[in-house]
Scaffold this motif. Sequence first.
Motif, mmCIF file in Angstrom:
data_model
loop_
_atom_site.group_PDB
_atom_site.id
_atom_site.type_symbol
_atom_site.label_atom_id
_atom_site.label_comp_id
_atom_site.label_asym_id
_atom_site.label_seq_id
_atom_site.Cartn_x
_atom_site.Cartn_y
_atom_site.Cartn_z
ATOM 1 N N GLU A 131 1.132 -1.048 0.003
ATOM 2 C CA GLU A 131 0.189 0.152 -0.050
ATOM 3 C C GLU A 131 1.036 1.172 0.469
ATOM 4 O O GLU A 131 0.376 2.239 0.038
ATOM 5 C CB GLU A 131 -0.683 0.087 0.964
ATOM 6 N N VAL A 132 2.092 1.057 0.198
ATOM 7 C CA VAL A 132 3.648 2.125 0.027
ATOM 8 C C VAL A 132 2.840 2.750 -1.527
ATOM 9 O O VAL A 132 2.586 2.289 -2.056
ATOM 10 C CB VAL A 132 5.117 1.937 0.021
ATOM 11 N N ASP A 133 3.131 4.285 -1.505
ATOM 12 C CA ASP A 133 3.424 4.665 -2.695
ATOM 13 C C ASP A 133 4.374 5.795 -2.690
ATOM 14 O O ASP A 133 5.700 5.312 -1.533
ATOM 15 C CB ASP A 133 1.404 5.946 -3.722
ATOM 16 N N GLY A 134 4.430 6.422 -3.586
ATOM 17 C CA GLY A 134 6.034 7.268 -4.000
ATOM 18 C C GLY A 134 7.550 6.553 -4.446
ATOM 19 O O GLY A 134 7.032 5.587 -4.890
ATOM 20 N N GLU A 135 8.127 7.659 -4.096
ATOM 21 C CA GLU A 135 10.027 7.226 -5.083
ATOM 22 C C GLU A 135 10.503 7.597 -4.229
ATOM 23 O O GLU A 135 11.127 8.683 -3.339
ATOM 24 C CB GLU A 135 9.915 8.189 -6.282
ATOM 25 N N TYR A 136 11.719 6.460 -4.185
ATOM 26 C CA TYR A 136 12.293 6.367 -3.157
ATOM 27 C C TYR A 136 14.267 6.293 -4.042
ATOM 28 O O TYR A 136 14.157 5.511 -4.728
ATOM 29 C CB TYR A 136 12.583 5.545 -2.116
ATOM 30 N N ASP A 137 14.919 6.496 -3.040
ATOM 31 C CA ASP A 137 16.493 6.295 -3.936
ATOM 32 C C ASP A 137 16.450 4.760 -3.931
ATOM 33 O O ASP A 137 17.725 4.578 -4.108
ATOM 34 C CB ASP A 137 17.575 7.334 -3.582
ATOM 35 N N ALA A 138 16.645 4.090 -2.277
ATOM 36 C CA ALA A 138 16.973 3.290 -2.040
ATOM 37 C C ALA A 138 16.153 2.853 -1.254
ATOM 38 O O ALA A 138 14.835 3.309 -0.623
ATOM 39 C CB ALA A 138 17.798 3.586 -1.130
ATOM 40 N N VAL A 139 15.665 1.212 -1.359
ATOM 41 C CA VAL A 139 14.825 0.842 -0.723
ATOM 42 C C VAL A 139 16.074 -1.233 0.544
ATOM 43 O O VAL A 139 15.971 -1.243 -0.582
ATOM 44 C CB VAL A 139 13.933 -0.112 -1.850
ATOM 45 N N VAL A 140 15.310 -0.498 1.542
ATOM 46 C CA VAL A 140 15.836 -1.496 2.050
ATOM 47 C C VAL A 140 14.543 -2.583 3.160
ATOM 48 O O VAL A 140 13.744 -2.041 3.026
ATOM 49 C CB VAL A 140 17.207 -0.770 3.091
ATOM 50 N N SER A 141 15.282 -3.900 3.233
ATOM 51 C CA SER A 141 14.884 -4.300 3.490
ATOM 52 C C SER A 141 15.088 -5.866 4.640
ATOM 53 O O SER A 141 15.696 -6.803 3.661
ATOM 54 C CB SER A 141 13.611 -5.130 3.067
ATOM 55 N N VAL A 142 15.252 -5.101 6.606
ATOM 56 C CA VAL A 142 15.779 -6.947 6.443
ATOM 57 C C VAL A 142 15.246 -7.491 7.559
ATOM 58 O O VAL A 142 13.908 -7.235 7.597
ATOM 59 C CB VAL A 142 17.144 -6.209 7.647
ATOM 60 N N GLU A 143 15.393 -8.824 6.477
ATOM 61 C CA GLU A 143 14.886 -10.344 7.117
ATOM 62 C C GLU A 143 12.760 -10.378 7.047
ATOM 63 O O GLU A 143 12.505 -10.022 7.942
ATOM 64 C CB GLU A 143 15.312 -10.722 8.733
ATOM 65 N N MET A 144 12.726 -9.270 6.279
ATOM 66 C CA MET A 144 11.098 -9.301 6.307
ATOM 67 C C MET A 144 10.394 -10.787 4.714
ATOM 68 O O MET A 144 9.011 -10.645 4.943
ATOM 69 C CB MET A 144 10.608 -8.097 6.165
ATOM 70 N N ILE A 145 11.523 -10.901 3.702
ATOM 71 C CA ILE A 145 10.730 -10.988 2.953
ATOM 72 C C ILE A 145 10.144 -13.406 3.144
ATOM 73 O O ILE A 145 9.833 -13.467 2.656
ATOM 74 C CB ILE A 145 11.889 -11.754 1.532
ATOM 75 N N GLU A 146 11.010 -13.265 4.068
ATOM 76 C CA GLU A 146 10.271 -14.596 4.908
ATOM 77 C C GLU A 146 8.800 -14.714 5.195
ATOM 78 O O GLU A 146 8.303 -15.938 5.151
ATOM 79 C CB GLU A 146 11.433 -15.126 6.168
ATOM 80 N N ALA A 147 8.324 -13.912 5.510
ATOM 81 C CA ALA A 147 6.795 -13.558 6.043
ATOM 82 C C ALA A 147 6.231 -13.085 4.644
ATOM 83 O O ALA A 147 4.688 -13.118 4.814
ATOM 84 C CB ALA A 147 6.325 -12.209 7.134
ATOM 85 N N VAL A 148 6.712 -13.043 3.444
ATOM 86 C CA VAL A 148 5.898 -12.993 1.973
ATOM 87 C C VAL A 148 5.281 -14.149 1.310
ATOM 88 O O VAL A 148 3.851 -13.553 1.401
ATOM 89 C CB VAL A 148 6.638 -12.207 1.295
ATOM 90 N N GLY A 149 5.573 -14.745 1.767
ATOM 91 C CA GLY A 149 4.547 -16.054 1.614
ATOM 92 C C GLY A 149 5.588 -15.745 -0.182
ATOM 93 O O GLY A 149 5.531 -15.357 -1.205
#
Length: 429
Positions: A267-285
Amino acid sequence: MTAQSPVSPALSMAQPICLRRPSLRVLCVRARLARSILAQVAKRVPVDVVLPDGSLLDGGTRRPDRPALSIVRPTALFERLAHHPKIGIGEAYMAGDWKAAEGTDLAELLMPFAERMTTAVPEGWLRLRGFVDRRIPSIQNNSLLGSRRNIEAHYDLSNDLFATFLDETMSYSSAIFDGDQPLRTQSFEDAQLRKVHAILDMAKVGQDTRVLEIGTGWGTLALEAARRGATVTSVTLSKEQAALARQRVADAGFTDTVDIRIQDYREVDGEYDAVVSVEMIEAVGEEYWETYFRTIDERLAPGGIAAVQAILMSHERLMATKHSYGWIQKHIFPGGLIPSLEAISGTTDAATSLRVTGVDAFGADYAETLRRWRETFLDRWPEVHALGFDETFRRKWEFYLAYCEAGFATGYLDVAQIRFERTGTTVPA
């Protein structure tokens, strides 16, 4: 805070099913079969399985150089294994049906099994996997509603609980230790900050960088990015985490540059120079991996970089187990699934313009991270107990932390920081 009891009716039963319900003859037969299989496993794995009378399950002789598993309640253990082999062993530990023998560390006991994950069970029995494996319940699907429910089940247990065993940074992911220094003498806080700065460096986060963080934790990465001069939008589904992260941001004086939101990444919008995500993909499915990486791709500005820290397993093991319901999914991380690097790169290649341009793996560091968490958790158990958590919860979390430590220590699991860039826009490492 009053903890919800983690004890299911199946765990609290004082009397074995076969004795309480004689009509369930099939389960009793399967329990005898489970005992036979465990005896065969004991012959293939260098672990002594000790019965209550001191004899060994496989009929051998106790060896002092081996870790030992002590069976406390054989009938209950074998019935649990018969009911569900993959879940039963963990639930049996939770119930006290077995334990690590005196002088044996639980993680060291589990390591020989982790090393032989694909060979411990005789091949003939493996052909029966389809009859004993259970599908992941549909209620654990990571839809917008399901993801919130799954995250709350673990991360909203209690901030006070996590504070008892995490380091000062409140980091609940693998640290990176200094390979040039003795491991046991290193500061845990320094190792966690080294991890944070490694992934921020990978994403080239600096002055005026617009950062999107998917998975806030308790705010340390957002704070460290802000200290570099970045502006940060960080999203989480955990109300407990968001509350403490916002407080930490306010205390550090970064409310103007760090925005902590209770929001799904989709549900996030906008534009970013960097996207970081630490050990969250394991909860994505798995069914939402494409959505996850497409979201990163859509949010990333031209020339931007994404960096994801992910727990990994081999692609072969992922394919063999991805539809199977296990103890971790039932009791610790509902909806969780560990990807492989091949699955990640295959997903981004097929569904996005992102490409993997760098991988830094450090699985052994996770084993040490988990060892420290478990040691501290057990040392501070009286404080955890005072929060309202019972002895079954203690055994559950002890098993969870030791089980994961064994996986990383043996290489069955790995963890890596992975850099993603758009085709033709690679940045020198």
